[in-house]
Design a protein around this motif. Sequence first.
Motif, PDB file in Angstrom:
ATOM      1  N   GLU A   1       0.828  -1.205   0.000  1.00 22.23           N
ATOM      2  CA  GLU A   1       0.000   0.000   0.000  1.00 22.23           C
ATOM      3  C   GLU A   1       0.867   1.261   0.000  1.00 22.23           C
ATOM      4  O   GLU A   1       0.562   2.234  -0.705  1.00 22.23           O
ATOM      5  N   PHE A   2       1.934   1.246   0.763  1.00 16.61           N
ATOM      6  CA  PHE A   2       2.786   2.430   0.802  1.00 16.61           C
ATOM      7  C   PHE A   2       3.566   2.586  -0.497  1.00 16.61           C
ATOM      8  O   PHE A   2       3.834   3.710  -0.938  1.00 16.61           O
ATOM      9  N   LEU A   3       3.944   1.486  -1.111  1.00 18.40           N
ATOM     10  CA  LEU A   3       4.592   1.540  -2.424  1.00 18.40           C
ATOM     11  C   LEU A   3       3.720   2.321  -3.408  1.00 18.40           C
ATOM     12  O   LEU A   3       4.188   3.247  -4.086  1.00 18.40           O
ATOM     13  N   ASP A   4       2.443   1.960  -3.481  1.00 18.82           N
ATOM     14  CA  ASP A   4       1.512   2.661  -4.380  1.00 18.82           C
ATOM     15  C   ASP A   4       1.387   4.130  -4.005  1.00 18.82           C
ATOM     16  O   ASP A   4       1.417   5.015  -4.867  1.00 18.82           O
ATOM     17  N   HIS A   5       1.219   4.381  -2.702  1.00 16.32           N
ATOM     18  CA  HIS A   5       1.012   5.746  -2.230  1.00 16.32           C
ATOM     19  C   HIS A   5       2.219   6.634  -2.539  1.00 16.32           C
ATOM     20  O   HIS A   5       2.071   7.735  -3.113  1.00 16.32           O
ATOM     21  N   TYR A   6       3.390   6.182  -2.166  1.00 16.50           N
ATOM     22  CA  TYR A   6       4.575   7.027  -2.294  1.00 16.50           C
ATOM     23  C   TYR A   6       4.883   7.356  -3.748  1.00 16.50           C
ATOM     24  O   TYR A   6       5.103   8.536  -4.097  1.00 16.50           O
TER      25      TYR A   6
ATOM     26  N   GLN B   1      10.077   9.256   4.657  1.00 16.40           N
ATOM     27  CA  GLN B   1       9.586   9.372   6.032  1.00 16.40           C
ATOM     28  C   GLN B   1       8.375  10.284   6.116  1.00 16.40           C
ATOM     29  O   GLN B   1       7.390   9.968   6.789  1.00 16.40           O
ATOM     30  N   ARG B   2       8.422  11.416   5.429  1.00 16.79           N
ATOM     31  CA  ARG B   2       7.276  12.333   5.453  1.00 16.79           C
ATOM     32  C   ARG B   2       6.059  11.695   4.776  1.00 16.79           C
ATOM     33  O   ARG B   2       4.930  11.805   5.276  1.00 16.79           O
ATOM     34  N   SER B   3       6.296  11.033   3.666  1.00 21.49           N
ATOM     35  CA  SER B   3       5.198  10.381   2.954  1.00 21.49           C
ATOM     36  C   SER B   3       4.609   9.244   3.780  1.00 21.49           C
ATOM     37  O   SER B   3       3.397   9.007   3.759  1.00 21.49           O
TER      38      SER B   3
ATOM     39  N   VAL C   1       6.846   3.476   7.718  1.00 21.18           N
ATOM     40  CA  VAL C   1       5.426   3.226   7.980  1.00 21.18           C
ATOM     41  C   VAL C   1       5.181   2.631   9.362  1.00 21.18           C
ATOM     42  O   VAL C   1       4.073   2.725   9.888  1.00 21.18           O
ATOM     43  N   LEU C   2       6.216   2.044   9.959  1.00 16.44           N
ATOM     44  CA  LEU C   2       6.034   1.408  11.260  1.00 16.44           C
ATOM     45  C   LEU C   2       6.170   2.381  12.423  1.00 16.44           C
ATOM     46  O   LEU C   2       5.544   2.188  13.469  1.00 16.44           O
ATOM     47  N   ASP C   3       6.958   3.427  12.268  1.00 18.32           N
ATOM     48  CA  ASP C   3       7.148   4.362  13.379  1.00 18.32           C
ATOM     49  C   ASP C   3       5.839   5.015  13.831  1.00 18.32           C
ATOM     50  O   ASP C   3       5.571   5.090  15.043  1.00 18.32           O
TER      51      ASP C   3
ATOM     52  N   CYS D   1      12.722  -4.174  12.462  1.00 19.85           N
ATOM     53  CA  CYS D   1      12.205  -4.203  11.095  1.00 19.85           C
ATOM     54  C   CYS D   1      13.349  -4.308  10.094  1.00 19.85           C
ATOM     55  O   CYS D   1      14.521  -4.194  10.448  1.00 19.85           O
ATOM     56  N   THR D   2      12.979  -4.494   8.827  1.00 22.49           N
ATOM     57  CA  THR D   2      13.965  -4.458   7.757  1.00 22.49           C
ATOM     58  C   THR D   2      14.496  -3.035   7.633  1.00 22.49           C
ATOM     59  O   THR D   2      13.728  -2.070   7.687  1.00 22.49           O
TER      60      THR D   2
END
Length: 242
Positions: free
Chosen positions: A39-44, A94-96, A139-141, A154-155
């Motif tokens: 999901e973050f791949l698509d978003h960013y 990080q911002r995204s 995305v985990l922070d 995490c990785t």
Amino acid sequence: MSADRTTDDVPARSRPGEPAYLVFSDADETLIRCKSLLEFLDHYFAERHGTRGRRHAADVRARLTAATAAGMARDEANALYYRAWRGEPLAEIQRSGRRWYAARRAAGGFFVDATWAALRRHRAAGAELVLVSGSFAAVLDPLAEECGAAHVLCTRPAVADGVLTGEVVGEPMIGEGKRRAVRALLARRPHIDPADCHAYGDHVSDLPMLLEVGHPTVAGGSADLIERLRAARRVGPGVSGR
């Protein structure tokens, strides 16, 4: 082995101010309902690169699907995913990541309710929460901040001059990588008995982590994972599943 300890089952703190026990939780489809990496791949890439970025994300998804269908191991697929980020600035990621989290969280249906409630009970009982995920800190922070996790295992994408190189530092946080990370953290807390600790996971790649604690819980009720966990621990129906 019960899914959640009662107040009477909480081990006493051996030192003032230190956690009674540790709780390790996977993120994707264990604590949150989505696959955050995809999901973050698509978003960013759509947010930063527009149409070209959307094509890039779709291509990465297609390559990952083909690779896993051909039998690529989950840790190898995890490393393949991070190669797609080569050349992207860490600060922008990080911002995204925080924008993605806020939007996804606001959309509703974000958390796996049973796991979220269990983690809240553990914190109230004096436990320290630890997220253990193949996803990455961008995305985990925000998730760790909201659920009160003290650690994020995490990785870690490699960074040079503020830009991701496409490689990862160490090994992906998948399978045996999770076991080693959990063991390393427990080794730094010698007053905590692993038998008192809990872990939550949803996929067979979480099995090594689940086997490191006395109270494993299978989120989502994966029959395959439950059976493997029972066989590995040589126990009966006491392994809990949700």
